[in-house]
Enzyme design. Structure first.
Site, PDB file in Angstrom:
ATOM      1  CB  THR A   1      -1.536  -5.817 -16.401  1.00  0.00           C
ATOM      2  OG1 THR A   1      -2.039  -7.025 -16.249  1.00  0.00           O
ATOM      3  CG2 THR A   1       0.148  -5.647 -16.590  1.00  0.00           C
ATOM      4  N   GLY A   2      -4.084  -5.009 -14.278  1.00  0.00           N
ATOM      5  CA  GLY A   2      -5.511  -4.784 -14.368  1.00  0.00           C
ATOM      6  C   GLY A   2      -5.810  -3.258 -14.239  1.00  0.00           C
TER       7      GLY A   2
ATOM      8  CE  LYS B   1      -2.114  -9.569 -19.314  1.00  0.00           C
ATOM      9  NZ  LYS B   1      -2.734  -8.527 -19.403  1.00  0.00           N
TER      10      LYS B   1
ATOM     11  CB  ILE C   1      -6.613  -2.928  -1.868  1.00  0.00           C
ATOM     12  CG1 ILE C   1      -5.337  -2.365  -1.707  1.00  0.00           C
ATOM     13  CG2 ILE C   1      -7.801  -1.741  -2.158  1.00  0.00           C
ATOM     14  CD1 ILE C   1      -5.092  -1.479  -0.385  1.00  0.00           C
TER      15      ILE C   1
ATOM     16  CE1 TYR D   1      -8.941   7.138   2.684  1.00  0.00           C
ATOM     17  CE2 TYR D   1     -10.827   7.740   1.276  1.00  0.00           C
ATOM     18  CZ  TYR D   1      -9.763   6.791   1.495  1.00  0.00           C
ATOM     19  OH  TYR D   1      -9.544   5.794   0.949  1.00  0.00           O
TER      20      TYR D   1
ATOM     21  CD  GLU E   1     -16.059  -1.410  11.249  1.00  0.00           C
ATOM     22  OE1 GLU E   1     -16.017  -0.067  10.633  1.00  0.00           O
ATOM     23  OE2 GLU E   1     -16.032  -2.280  10.673  1.00  0.00           O
TER      24      GLU E   1
ATOM     25  CG  HIS F   1     -16.579  -2.429   7.110  1.00  0.00           C
ATOM     26  ND1 HIS F   1     -16.032  -1.251   7.945  1.00  0.00           N
ATOM     27  CD2 HIS F   1     -16.481  -1.952   5.836  1.00  0.00           C
ATOM     28  CE1 HIS F   1     -15.499  -0.527   7.326  1.00  0.00           C
ATOM     29  NE2 HIS F   1     -15.783  -0.933   5.903  1.00  0.00           N
TER      30      HIS F   1
END
Lengths: 289, 389
Positions: free
Chosen positions: A17-18, A43, A96, A159, A209, A247
């Site tokens: 719900t964030g 919740k 994530i 990407y 990397e 990173h």
């Protein structure tokens, strides 16, 4: 097909719900991902994005049969969320969240392994099986369906690589961002193994990397085990020593973890190593023709 | 995050690691007072900067009289200390640490760091104390003893015994040594350290040990739960532009070239530097505008890049995912209004809303904006522009 996730994956979102989680969950649903509900402590019982909210992962799994989780919670709660997912019976955990303390990830990874689950990330864009399931924050439209697997430590570079592969007339089976932290869940080797076994994947692009030695370990694995062609690019050839390049894990410690060291190990393993990040698409086309 | 030696030693003391008597001073008068309070015949005076190799640069001196303490303090405070880790401009010495000189029987090395391959901490010891451990590893690899510590069982006596045995310590020495190894692990775990080093760890005539030097750095990601550590942060030790950038969620690192870079994502930002080099140019910086770049942060990015007078062209390389390209385009327009961007700006926008962004830029008619169609195209144009062709 593809690896780890597909149209049959039953996905819950932790931190559902964030604000950010809501945005990304909507995008995943729009892509066609089978999001069956979400978890936000306290919740339980509510409905969000037309899906049930549960207070714990355990409840969510019991009621929805979820097997996959997307974690979008603040870093101070993320390690706990990973372990709760593993403990609740989730099999593929995609985290994530960026900025989790390294020691927390160290414990969480060991616990996840003990429970027989797979962890992707943290600090990563997630995983997408083209045309089937997007479990992450990547722009789905770039990943056209095809026969190339992508494994990458970086988000936007994933990407870029996927886009080049598509522009070269090819497409993607599954693309995974493994994350740029000092300790991450699934590594190059774990995923190379799965791609090697996946009949739809004909070649793999790996984007590494500077920092650590996961790419060197991958080179050994590829040399001894991979039959499918691998194309690699290592970011940070011009990075100064001792500086953390964005990173948390991208740092050349002393003389260890340089791009050059990794590139030559991969070359010796028979990998097609691209010096320029702009050559990934063309190189993939060449190894497949 | 790094802390000073004197701060690291305060932490050591808290964890039961023996350290020499010492006091910090910011003026020669304070140094004098400190020396008087420390019961010793001679004193060691050490510049407190975040860099290794201080001794060779003149940042560590021994005084054998109170007067000498004052002279050394006067010279050291305010000097720019240059070591192999500071760069040619060195670091301003604002604080010095005055310590008793401890008698040395033998010097060792003891350290604890995350072993990324094993994904657990590794404790490292060596009989070659005082040397850089990297050098020891390269020249005398058999003189390095390592034990990987399984976090699931925590620090156990046998780990310390293995290290002591490798160092050839006797029973009495091993017992004192064990206090150090255990304390190091406890400190590492409780404070989320990334690296702890005692180099040299000194064995005294009475067969007990003392930490002559101390180096600790901490996991930045864990600082939110360590207010006491965060209080030790010395902002004057950090590169001011990098610090300013970080306040705007920009990750900026200055380099020596003339092609400025503005990129979203750390991996793509590194790759952008790489391709500039491949195309025959030199990157002027690393700049990651992050996942939530706004018009404001982009404008700030331009301002910071342009402060570097070497910059002759700027390559904006954005692959829109969460970051929408139209926002970046608006940021470029805003920046061009607020800041006088006198150098060519090469813009490559791909991914989410790239077409809208191209339209915004085209309609704005800014003469020094050059659009690029791909990563390679953009890098080449940027390198050419920096050369003036």
């Amino acid at each position: 097909m593809g690896i780890l996730v597909n149209r049959n994956s039953k996905v819950i979102v932790q931190g559902f719900t964030g604000k950010e989680a809501t945005f990304h969950a909507e995008q995943c649903i729009e892509y066609g991902t089978n999001i069956v509900g979400g978890v936000t402590p306290g919740k339980g019982g509510q409905i969000h994005l037309d899906r049930p909210v549960f207070s714990t992962v355990k409840d969510a799994v019991e009621h929805t049969g979820a097997d996959t989780s997307l974690i979008l919670v603040p870093p101070s709660f993320a390690a706990d969320a990973i372990m709760e997912a593993a403990n609740g019976g989730i099999k593929v955990i995609v985290c994530i969240s960026e900025g989790i303390p390294t020691q927390d990830v160290m414990y969480a990874k060991k616990f996840v392994a003990k429970k027989g689950a797979v962890l992707i990330g943290p600090n990563c864009p997630g995983i997408i099986t083209a045309g089937e399931a997007k479990i992450g924050i990547m722009p789905g439209n770039i990943f056209k369906k095809g026969n190339v697997g992508v494994i990458s430590k970086s988000g936007t570079l994933t990407y870029e690589a996927a886009n080049q592969v598509v522009n070269a007339g090819l497409g993607i089976t599954t693309a995974i961002g493994i994350g740029g932290d000092p300790i991450i869940g699934s590594t190059f080797i774990d995923l190379l193994k799965l791609f090697e076994e996946d009949p739809e994947t004909h070649a793999v692009v790996m984007i590494g990397e500077i920092g650590g030695d996961l790419e060197i370990q991958a080179a050994h694995y590829i040399k001894n085990n991979m039959k499918k062609p691998v194309v690699a690019f290592i970011a940070g050839q011009t990075a100064p020593k001792g500086k953390r390049m964005g990173h948390a894990g991208a740092i050349i410690a002393g003389s260890k973890g340089t791009a050059q060291e990794k590139m030559s190990a991969l070359e010796q393993a028979g990998v097609r190593v691209c010096k320029s990040p702009a050559d990934v698409g063309q190189a993939t086309k060449e190894v497949l023709s | 995050m790094n802390i000073h030696e004197y701060q690291a030693k305060q932490l050591f003391k808290k964890y039961g690691i023996t350290i020499p008597q010492g006091k910090i001073a910011e003026t020669p008068e304070q140094a004098l007072e400190a020396a008087r309070e420390i019961d010793s015949e001679n004193w060691i005076i050490k510049a407190q900067v975040h860099a290794g190799g201080r001794g060779k640069g003149g940042g560590v001196k021994i005084a054998s009289s109170i007067e000498e303490v004052k002279t050394i303090a006067e010279n050291m405070l305010g000097m720019r200390l240059v070591t192999h880790q500071t760069g040619p401009n060195g670091k301003l010495v604002q604080k010095i640490y005055i310590e008793e000189v401890a008698p040395i029987k033998k010097e060792y090395y003891l350290g604890l760091v995350l072993d990324r391959t094993a994904e657990m901490p590794v404790m490292i010891a060596s009989t070659e104390g005082g040397m850089e451990i990297e050098k020891v590893a390269a020249e005398f690899p058999d003189k390095i003893i390592k034990v990987r510590i399984d976090p699931m069982i925590g620090f156990r006596n046998f780990y310390s015994a293995e290290l002591a045995n490798g160092l050839g310590l006797d029973k009495v020495q091993s017992r004192d040594f064990a206090k150090f190894t255990r304390a190091l692990y406890t400190l590492y775990k409780e404070k989320d350290a990334g690296l702890i080093e005692i180099n040299p760890l000194v064995l005294k005539d009475d067969n007990t040990f003392i930490a002559l030097d101390a180096k600790i750095n901490f996991d930045d990601n864990a600082l939110f739960r360590h207010e006491d550590i965060l209080e030790m942060r010395d902002l004057s030790e950090e590169e001011p532009t990098e610090l300013e950038a970080s306040n705007f969620n920009l990750n900026y690192i200055k380099l020596d070239g003339n092609v400025g870079c503005m990129v979203n994502g750390a991996g793509l930002a590194m790759s952008t530097m790489d391709i500039i080099k491949i195309k025959g140019g030199e990157p002027a910086n690393f700049l990651d505008v992050g996942g939530d770049a706004s018009a404001e942060t982009v404008a700030k990015g331009f301002e910071i890049i342009l402060r570097d007078k070497n910059v002759k062209a700027i390559f904006v390389n954005i692959f829109g995912g969460i970051v929408r390209c139209d926002r970046i385009a608006n940021g470029i327009l805003e920046a061009s209004k607020e800041t006088n961007i006198a150098v060519p700006v090469i813009v490559r926008l791909d991914g989410t809303n790239a077409e809208i962004a191209a339209d915004i830029l085209q309609k704005a008619h800014i003469p020094n904006i050059i659009t690029a169609t791909s990563l390679a195209d953009g890098a080449q144009k940027a390198v050419n522009a920096a050369r003036g062709v």
